[in-house]
Design an enzyme around this catalytic site. Structure first.
Site, PDB file in Angstrom:
ATOM      1  CG  PHE A  10      -2.057   0.692   1.004  1.00 29.83           C
ATOM      2  CD1 PHE A  10      -2.987   0.438   0.187  1.00 29.83           C
ATOM      3  CD2 PHE A  10      -2.326   1.852   1.964  1.00 29.83           C
ATOM      4  CE1 PHE A  10      -4.413   1.447   0.122  1.00 29.83           C
ATOM      5  CE2 PHE A  10      -3.445   2.450   2.179  1.00 29.83           C
ATOM      6  CZ  PHE A  10      -4.474   2.494   0.914  1.00 29.83           C
ATOM      7  CE  LYS A 127      10.580  -3.013 -13.255  1.00 23.48           C
ATOM      8  NZ  LYS A 127       9.358  -2.029 -12.374  1.00 23.48           N
ATOM      9  CD  GLU A 151      -1.006  -3.566 -20.280  1.00 19.30           C
ATOM     10  OE1 GLU A 151      -1.736  -4.252 -21.283  1.00 19.30           O
ATOM     11  OE2 GLU A 151       0.150  -3.392 -20.721  1.00 19.30           O
ATOM     12  CB  VAL A 154       6.247  -3.453 -19.215  1.00 22.29           C
ATOM     13  CG1 VAL A 154       7.365  -2.660 -20.324  1.00 22.29           C
ATOM     14  CG2 VAL A 154       6.867  -4.603 -18.772  1.00 22.29           C
ATOM     15  N   GLY A 208      11.089  12.833  -8.036  1.00 22.99           N
ATOM     16  CA  GLY A 208      10.249  11.780  -7.698  1.00 22.99           C
ATOM     17  C   GLY A 208      10.156  10.095  -8.452  1.00 22.99           C
ATOM     18  CD  GLU A 211      12.977   3.320  -6.652  1.00 28.64           C
ATOM     19  OE1 GLU A 211      12.923   3.127  -5.379  1.00 28.64           O
ATOM     20  OE2 GLU A 211      11.952   3.031  -7.438  1.00 28.64           O
ATOM     21  CG  ASP A 222      13.336  -0.397 -14.203  1.00 28.74           C
ATOM     22  OD1 ASP A 222      12.486  -0.956 -13.602  1.00 28.74           O
ATOM     23  OD2 ASP A 222      13.011   0.107 -15.211  1.00 28.74           O
ATOM     24  CE  LYS A 226      10.062  -0.720 -16.342  1.00 24.93           C
ATOM     25  NZ  LYS A 226      10.412   0.581 -16.266  1.00 24.93           N
TER      26      LYS A 226
HETATM   27  N1  LIG Z   1       5.687   3.817  -8.634  1.00 26.06           N
HETATM   28  C1  LIG Z   1       5.421   3.696  -9.984  1.00 26.06           C
HETATM   29  O1  LIG Z   1       5.182   4.469 -10.800  1.00 26.06           O
HETATM   30  C2  LIG Z   1       5.632   2.228 -10.324  1.00 26.06           C
HETATM   31  C3  LIG Z   1       5.251   1.962 -11.893  1.00 26.06           C
HETATM   32  C4  LIG Z   1       5.431   0.653 -12.485  1.00 26.06           C
HETATM   33  C5  LIG Z   1       5.686  -0.261 -11.667  1.00 26.06           C
HETATM   34  N2  LIG Z   1       5.689  -0.172 -10.168  1.00 26.06           N
HETATM   35  C6  LIG Z   1       5.630  -1.323  -9.271  1.00 26.06           C
HETATM   36  O2  LIG Z   1       4.753  -1.568  -8.585  1.00 26.06           O
HETATM   37  C7  LIG Z   1       4.888  -2.062  -7.296  1.00 26.06           C
HETATM   38  C8  LIG Z   1       4.544  -0.889  -6.187  1.00 26.06           C
HETATM   39  O3  LIG Z   1       5.095   0.284  -6.480  1.00 26.06           O
HETATM   40  P1  LIG Z   1       5.099   1.361  -5.234  1.00 26.06           P
HETATM   41  O4  LIG Z   1       5.754   2.434  -5.889  1.00 26.06           O
HETATM   42  O5  LIG Z   1       3.776   1.588  -4.813  1.00 26.06           O
HETATM   43  O6  LIG Z   1       6.308   1.034  -4.423  1.00 26.06           O
HETATM   44  P2  LIG Z   1       6.418   1.526  -2.711  1.00 26.06           P
HETATM   45  O7  LIG Z   1       5.744   2.827  -2.592  1.00 26.06           O
HETATM   46  O8  LIG Z   1       7.832   1.093  -2.131  1.00 26.06           O
HETATM   47  O9  LIG Z   1       5.001   0.460  -1.907  1.00 26.06           O
HETATM   48  C9  LIG Z   1       5.603  -0.886  -2.041  1.00 26.06           C
HETATM   49  C10 LIG Z   1       4.489  -1.577  -0.519  1.00 26.06           C
HETATM   50  O10 LIG Z   1       4.958  -2.830  -0.310  1.00 26.06           O
HETATM   51  C11 LIG Z   1       5.058  -2.949   1.006  1.00 26.06           C
HETATM   52  N3  LIG Z   1       6.178  -3.932   1.197  1.00 26.06           N
HETATM   53  C12 LIG Z   1       7.557  -3.798   1.410  1.00 26.06           C
HETATM   54  N4  LIG Z   1       8.115  -4.973   1.529  1.00 26.06           N
HETATM   55  C13 LIG Z   1       7.319  -5.832   1.381  1.00 26.06           C
HETATM   56  C14 LIG Z   1       7.131  -7.299   1.424  1.00 26.06           C
HETATM   57  N5  LIG Z   1       8.278  -7.910   1.559  1.00 26.06           N
HETATM   58  N6  LIG Z   1       6.090  -7.991   1.488  1.00 26.06           N
HETATM   59  C15 LIG Z   1       4.897  -7.309   0.983  1.00 26.06           C
HETATM   60  N7  LIG Z   1       4.991  -6.019   1.009  1.00 26.06           N
HETATM   61  C16 LIG Z   1       5.907  -5.157   1.078  1.00 26.06           C
HETATM   62  C17 LIG Z   1       5.654  -1.654   1.449  1.00 26.06           C
HETATM   63  O11 LIG Z   1       5.305  -1.425   2.717  1.00 26.06           O
HETATM   64  P3  LIG Z   1       5.904  -0.006   3.697  1.00 26.06           P
HETATM   65  O12 LIG Z   1       4.462   0.752   3.416  1.00 26.06           O
HETATM   66  O13 LIG Z   1       6.132  -0.307   5.160  1.00 26.06           O
HETATM   67  O14 LIG Z   1       7.086   0.507   2.853  1.00 26.06           O
HETATM   68  C18 LIG Z   1       4.647  -0.651   0.952  1.00 26.06           C
HETATM   69  O15 LIG Z   1       3.322  -0.536   1.268  1.00 26.06           O
HETATM   70  C19 LIG Z   1       6.397  -2.329  -7.547  1.00 26.06           C
HETATM   71  O16 LIG Z   1       6.790  -3.510  -7.758  1.00 26.06           O
HETATM   72  C20 LIG Z   1       6.956  -1.376  -8.536  1.00 26.06           C
HETATM   73  O17 LIG Z   1       8.278  -1.898  -9.263  1.00 26.06           O
HETATM   74  C21 LIG Z   1       5.534   1.211  -9.780  1.00 26.06           C
END
Ligand SMILES: NC(=O)c1ccc[n+]([C@@H]2O[C@H](COP(=O)([O-])OP(=O)(O)OC[C@H]3O[C@@H](n4cnc5c(N)ncnc54)[C@H](OP(=O)(O)O)[C@@H]3O)[C@@H](O)[C@H]2O)c1
Length: 348
Positions: A10, A127, A151, A154, A208, A211, A222, A226
């Site tokens: 979340f 991914k 979806e 990537v 933002g 990383e 990354d 993909k």
């Molecule tokens: N952000 C983007 O624009 C984007 C785009 C494409 C794909 N994605 C992919 O979508 C996924 C989520 O991205 P995000 O940006 O939402 O990431 P994020 O902000 O880092 O959120 C990750 C969530 O997962 C929780 N978490 C951490 N370790 C975990 C574990 N071992 N088991 C279960 N939950 C865990 C985190 O807990 P905490 O809240 O305690 O940290 C957080 O709630 C990732 O795989 C990312 O690569 C993201």
């Protein structure tokens, strides 16, 4: 129809998806006859919730966005592990949004397996599972009549998998070529206007989209994940990011950018999947391209993918300035596809 959802993760995407669900609640009810209820949420450090009834998503968002812990929500607070939560939640759909693990795709693969074993349809934007275990997950999902959709993995939700599945039926994908990592592309673009790698990375972090540790992007991991996910799904590659012939942009210096510029060329980090003998060769490497390249004007945080097909020739999809809303939308649209398939009585 009521669709009960469990969310593992979340963070940025999960919260944006929750906001979207709230904003589209009436539309879902009126237009699709769907009431989507979230019964479980897991975060690693900000608490977890499990409920028999719909959680108040507004309250969950308020807590995490206010820097508080979900344990303050009430008696629904739980200390179950993600897999335990998945087994106990009684939801119809698992949304897996934990962070990418580039070493193995875990623990997200285990979460998805647990979801499928418990009869849940699965949607993810992570991914890792598609790059490391696509065939296994797809076969498991098929054997159980489960929908598995991804979806958002990537190009932040730009329809790629859906495009091929729904609108290129019967076409064979012969190859893939693209700029798939926003941070590297942004850094290379900024270097052409005189910034150093460090300055460009700092600006990307401030924006933002990079990383705190940008090495996954700059070293090409990354992009490797993909192109592997794409090749596994669209070309039946059955491989992992570890077998990608990978070179990041780390070695590119100001003098290289200047030299390319003097030749009226630019450096781009190109990811490729191409047939090689019986197999498929995957690569990620910086390449000099000229104005005749499809990717010439793909600058900044934009991405692009060319899909080479036998019957439809080459198709290029361009994504400009991605935001987290697009990834959350990919999850949202995957949920709608699952709903459509459930109603049509079909599985993927
Ligand atoms: N952000 C983007 O624009 C984007 C785009 C494409 C794909 N994605 C992919 O979508 C996924 C989520 O991205 P995000 O940006 O939402 O990431 P994020 O902000 O880092 O959120 C990750 C969530 O997962 C929780 N978490 C951490 N370790 C975990 C574990 N071992 N088991 C279960 N939950 C865990 C985190 O807990 P905490 O809240 O305690 O940290 C957080 O709630 C990732 O795989 C990312 O690569 C993201």
């Amino acid at each position: 129809m009521i669709l009960r959802i469990a969310m593992i993760g979340f963070g940025n995407v999960g919260q944006e998806f929750a906001s979207m669900l709230l904003a589209r609640r009436e539309w879902l009810l009126k237009d699709r006859g769907l009431d989507a209820e979230v019964l479980a949420i897991y975060t690693k450090s900000r608490g977890a919730l499990l409920s028999k009834r719909a959680l108040d998503l507004g309250k969950c968002l308020e807590l995490v966005r206010g820097g508080r812990n979900l344990s303050e929500y009430g008696p629904e607070s739980t200390s179950l592990s993600p897999v335990e939560l998945i087994s106990k939640c009684n939801a119809d759909v698992l949304i897996e949004l934990s962070p990418l693990n580039i070493e193995s795709g875990q623990p997200a693969i285990d979460h998805i397996v647990a979801g499928i074993e418990n009869g849940m349809d699965v949607v993810t934007a992570n991914k890792g599972p598609v790059a490391f275990a696509y065939k296994r997950l797809r076969n498991l999902a098929r054997s159980k009549g489960i929908h598995f959709r991804f979806e958002g993995t990537v190009m932040d939700g730009t329809p790629i998998f859906n495009l091929v599945e729904k609108t290129l039926q019967g076409c064979e994908v012969l190859g893939l070529e693209g700029i798939l990592n926003s941070t590297s592309n942004y850094v290379l673009t900024e270097m052409t206007s005189g910034k150093t790698v460090e300055q460009a990375v700092r600006a990307a972090q401030k924006g933002g989209f990079a990383e705190a540790d940008p090495s996954l992007d700059l070293e090409g991991w990354d992009a490797a994940a993909k192109i592997t996910a794409l090749a596994n799904v669209l070309m039946d590659a059955d491989t992992t990011p570890k077998s990608v012939d990978r070179q990041g942009i780390g070695g590119i210096e100001a003098k290289d950018i200047e030299r390319a510029s003097s030749l009226n060329k630019k450096y781009k980090l190109i990811a490729r999947a191409e047939a090689a003998g019986e197999g498929i060769r995957l690569s990620v490497r910086p390449e000099m391209i000229g104005p005749d390249s499809t990717f010439w004007s793909v600058d900044g945080t934009s991405s692009a993918l060319t899909i080479r097909t036998d019957l439809m020739g080459d198709l290029t999809i361009l994504e400009t300035n991605p935001r987290v809303t697009q990834t959350a939308y990919a999850v949202f649209s995957d949920i709608l596809s699952v709903l459509e398939s459930i109603r049509a009585g079909t599985a993927h």
